[in-house]
Design an enzyme around this catalytic site. Structure first.
Site, PDB file in Angstrom:
ATOM      1  N   ARG A 117       0.834  -1.222   0.000  1.00  0.00           N
ATOM      2  CA  ARG A 117       0.000   0.000   0.000  1.00  0.00           C
ATOM      3  C   ARG A 117       0.864   1.266   0.000  1.00  0.00           C
ATOM      4  NH1 ARG A 117      -2.477  -3.829  -0.802  1.00  0.00           N
ATOM      5  NH2 ARG A 117      -4.159  -4.738   0.414  1.00  0.00           N
ATOM      6  N   SER A 120     -11.155   1.965   3.718  1.00  0.00           N
ATOM      7  CA  SER A 120     -10.396   1.633   4.931  1.00  0.00           C
ATOM      8  C   SER A 120      -9.613   2.854   5.384  1.00  0.00           C
ATOM      9  CB  SER A 120      -9.413   0.506   4.650  1.00  0.00           C
ATOM     10  OG  SER A 120     -10.102  -0.642   4.249  1.00  0.00           O
ATOM     11  N   GLU A 171      -4.484   5.330   6.024  1.00  0.00           N
ATOM     12  CA  GLU A 171      -4.295   5.082   4.606  1.00  0.00           C
ATOM     13  C   GLU A 171      -4.531   6.336   3.772  1.00  0.00           C
ATOM     14  OE1 GLU A 171      -5.398   0.968   3.077  1.00  0.00           O
ATOM     15  OE2 GLU A 171      -6.747   2.359   2.094  1.00  0.00           O
TER      16      GLU A 171
HETATM   17  P1  NAP Z   1     -10.638  -8.687   4.978  1.00  0.00           P
HETATM   18  O1  NAP Z   1     -10.990  -9.328   3.692  1.00  0.00           O
HETATM   19  O2  NAP Z   1     -11.616  -8.736   6.101  1.00  0.00           O
HETATM   20  O3  NAP Z   1      -9.259  -9.214   5.452  1.00  0.00           O
HETATM   21  C1  NAP Z   1      -8.731  -8.724   6.663  1.00  0.00           C
HETATM   22  C2  NAP Z   1      -7.259  -8.920   6.660  1.00  0.00           C
HETATM   23  O4  NAP Z   1      -6.929 -10.233   6.319  1.00  0.00           O
HETATM   24  C3  NAP Z   1      -6.530  -8.035   5.714  1.00  0.00           C
HETATM   25  O5  NAP Z   1      -5.421  -7.589   6.438  1.00  0.00           O
HETATM   26  C4  NAP Z   1      -6.071  -8.955   4.617  1.00  0.00           C
HETATM   27  O6  NAP Z   1      -4.821  -8.599   4.101  1.00  0.00           O
HETATM   28  C5  NAP Z   1      -5.901 -10.229   5.380  1.00  0.00           C
HETATM   29  N1  NAP Z   1      -6.015 -11.458   4.590  1.00  0.00           N
HETATM   30  C6  NAP Z   1      -7.157 -12.117   4.285  1.00  0.00           C
HETATM   31  N2  NAP Z   1      -6.878 -13.217   3.603  1.00  0.00           N
HETATM   32  C7  NAP Z   1      -5.547 -13.261   3.439  1.00  0.00           C
HETATM   33  C8  NAP Z   1      -4.662 -14.170   2.798  1.00  0.00           C
HETATM   34  N3  NAP Z   1      -5.122 -15.274   2.186  1.00  0.00           N
HETATM   35  N4  NAP Z   1      -3.342 -13.867   2.812  1.00  0.00           N
HETATM   36  C9  NAP Z   1      -2.882 -12.775   3.421  1.00  0.00           C
HETATM   37  N5  NAP Z   1      -3.667 -11.888   4.045  1.00  0.00           N
HETATM   38  C10 NAP Z   1      -4.992 -12.120   4.059  1.00  0.00           C
HETATM   39  O7  NAP Z   1     -10.214  -7.164   4.723  1.00  0.00           O
HETATM   40  P2  NAP Z   1     -11.041  -5.866   4.367  1.00  0.00           P
HETATM   41  O8  NAP Z   1     -10.619  -4.821   5.315  1.00  0.00           O
HETATM   42  O9  NAP Z   1     -12.508  -6.116   4.184  1.00  0.00           O
HETATM   43  O10 NAP Z   1     -10.436  -5.525   2.973  1.00  0.00           O
HETATM   44  C11 NAP Z   1     -10.630  -6.370   1.868  1.00  0.00           C
HETATM   45  C12 NAP Z   1      -9.464  -6.233   0.960  1.00  0.00           C
HETATM   46  O11 NAP Z   1      -9.442  -4.922   0.389  1.00  0.00           O
HETATM   47  C13 NAP Z   1      -8.131  -6.414   1.670  1.00  0.00           C
HETATM   48  O12 NAP Z   1      -7.281  -7.075   0.798  1.00  0.00           O
HETATM   49  C14 NAP Z   1      -7.710  -4.985   1.925  1.00  0.00           C
HETATM   50  O13 NAP Z   1      -6.327  -4.802   2.080  1.00  0.00           O
HETATM   51  C15 NAP Z   1      -8.206  -4.326   0.669  1.00  0.00           C
HETATM   52  N6  NAP Z   1      -8.316  -2.893   0.731  1.00  0.00           N
HETATM   53  C16 NAP Z   1      -7.315  -2.164   0.134  1.00  0.00           C
HETATM   54  C17 NAP Z   1      -7.344  -0.809   0.110  1.00  0.00           C
HETATM   55  C18 NAP Z   1      -6.229  -0.081  -0.588  1.00  0.00           C
HETATM   56  O14 NAP Z   1      -5.506  -0.622  -1.359  1.00  0.00           O
HETATM   57  N7  NAP Z   1      -6.051   1.147  -0.323  1.00  0.00           N
HETATM   58  C19 NAP Z   1      -8.395  -0.148   0.715  1.00  0.00           C
HETATM   59  C20 NAP Z   1      -9.406  -0.892   1.325  1.00  0.00           C
HETATM   60  C21 NAP Z   1      -9.355  -2.293   1.348  1.00  0.00           C
HETATM   61  P3  NAP Z   1      -4.508  -7.459   3.019  1.00  0.00           P
HETATM   62  O15 NAP Z   1      -4.918  -6.163   3.601  1.00  0.00           O
HETATM   63  O16 NAP Z   1      -3.026  -7.521   2.855  1.00  0.00           O
HETATM   64  O17 NAP Z   1      -5.216  -7.836   1.780  1.00  0.00           O
END
Ligand code: NAP
Length: 353
Positions: free
Chosen positions: A164, A242, A335
């Site tokens: 990120r 987020s 973020e």
């Molecule tokens: P989520 O799906 O509830 O997951 C929560 C956490 O679990 C996140 O930290 C995600 O990592 C991690 N996770 C889940 N499965 C995983 C795997 N197989 N391997 C490694 N890490 C795993 O999260 P959420 O908050 O609803 O967000 C959904 C996705 O959208 C996430 O990937 C999140 O990072 C992403 N997102 C990105 C942005 C951005 O790029 N600015 C903004 C909002 C949400 P990760 O965060 O590393 O994926």
């Protein structure tokens, strides 16, 4: 050359998904790369480059300088052996690009469906979700370099991508005005199916051999459920998505916190969902605090319930960060990008600590 009109004192709130922000002293839309050069000549005037506004907390005082809205369009597709290079203007809608790639059976960005904002914003924070991040598919980023005063093309390695994060957000914040991004995608390749939410959804739908379109549908469904797809009728989506990044901690810290949901990362580090830390620290989804609160669908999203100010948002974020620090000794990092705040603003300084 077509130069858009320079406007004075333009309210910025309508340009931000959070719906908050005072006026820009000056405002101009850039629809052509040449406009970036024109704008960069506005000597001495602070400059802020605006994309889709989906990741910004803009101060109540606004921005005392020139806001340049990048509206450069155009999408091109060329073949390179087995791969397809998709080049898009920085002002193109990100999700429209993903939709069109998926329709053409191109794999590489299907998990990044439903993310608001523009193409030009994606390299800045190395947008990622559900097991994909743009860093792995970006071929190059074209930009105007305000230091070298030249149009440049940066390769993926030049962009300094991390989780990120990129040089555009870190050491070179404000230096580059991104005009175009090229992505290397793979036609007919299998989609990325690694995250539990996606795996579970596809299983429920009885999808045995997933196609990129299945994954896009799954991600859109999951994101909608979490209020993470913009919807004017849903006040839970009046947010920056987020607000905090998911912290990656060392093993000793994790063992102190455990049991907790977690994912093992490289170098013996562990990633813990920020959403879990926040809920455990006393801030449940739906939490209300005057005009601001947490989304009823996701504790990571701070939402503007109608008449919130940027200060309201910062104060709630401050309280959340403090609560998580006191309970777990973990520093949550924000973020979004903070725009128009004084360099010594105490809330911003605490949040970015
Ligand atoms: P989520 O799906 O509830 O997951 C929560 C956490 O679990 C996140 O930290 C995600 O990592 C991690 N996770 C889940 N499965 C995983 C795997 N197989 N391997 C490694 N890490 C795993 O999260 P959420 O908050 O609803 O967000 C959904 C996705 O959208 C996430 O990937 C999140 O990072 C992403 N997102 C990105 C942005 C951005 O790029 N600015 C903004 C909002 C949400 P990760 O965060 O590393 O994926």
């Amino acid at each position: 050359m077509h130069v858009e009109r320079l406007q004075e004192r333009v309210a910025l709130a309508p340009f931000a998904t959070l719906g908050i922000g005072g006026p820009a002293r000056w405002f101009v839309r850039a629809t052509h790369v040449e406009h970036l050069l024109t704008a960069s000549r506005s000597e001495g005037e602070p400059l802020f480059v605006l994309g889709g506004g989906s990741n910004l907390v803009i101060s109540d005082e606004g921005f005392n300088g020139l806001v340049l809205q990048i509206a450069i369009g155009g999408v091109n597709t060329t073949r390179d052996g087995e791969d397809v290079i998709v080049t898009a203007g920085a002002g193109e809608s990100w999700d429209s690009l993903v939709e069109s790639a998926v329709k053409q059976d191109l794999a590489g960005i299907e998990c990044l469906s439903g993310i608001p904002g523009t193409v030009g914003g994606t390299p800045i924070q190395n947008v990622g979700a559900y097991g994909q991040e743009v860093a792995t598919v970006i071929e190059w980023v074209a930009a105007y370099d305000r230091v070298e005063r030249a149009a440049v093309r940066l390769s993926r390695d030049d962009c300094g991508f991390a989780y990120r994060m990129s040089r555009f957000k870190r050491e070179d914040a404000g230096r580059f005005m991104i005009s175009e991004v090229a992505f290397r995608l793979k036609r007919g390749a299998p989609p990325t199916v690694t995250y539990p939410d996606v795996v579970d959804y596809l299983a429920q739908q009885n999808v045995q051999c997933a196609h990129v379109q299945h994954v896009r549908d799954a991600v859109l469904h999951i994101r909608r459920r979490k209020g993470m797809v913009l919807d004017a009728a849903d006040s839970d989506t009046r947010s920056v998505g987020s607000f905090f990044m998911n912290p990656v901690v060392d093993r000793t810290t994790f063992e102190r916190i455990a049991p907790a949901p977690h994912y093992l990362m490289d170098n013996d580090t562990v990633k813990i969902p920020a959403a879990w830390l926040i809920e455990q620290s006393g801030f449940a989804r739906g939490h209300s605090d005057g005009a601001v609160g947490l989304s009823t669908k996701h504790p990571l999203a701070i939402v503007n319930r109608g008449a919130a100010t940027a200060r309201d948002v910062l104060r709630l974020a401050h309280r959340i960060k403090l609560a998580v620090r006191e309970r777990f000794e973990v520093h949550l990092r924000p973020e979004p990008v903070f725009v128009g705040f004084a360099p010594d603003d105490a809330d911003v300084a605490f949040l970015t600590l």
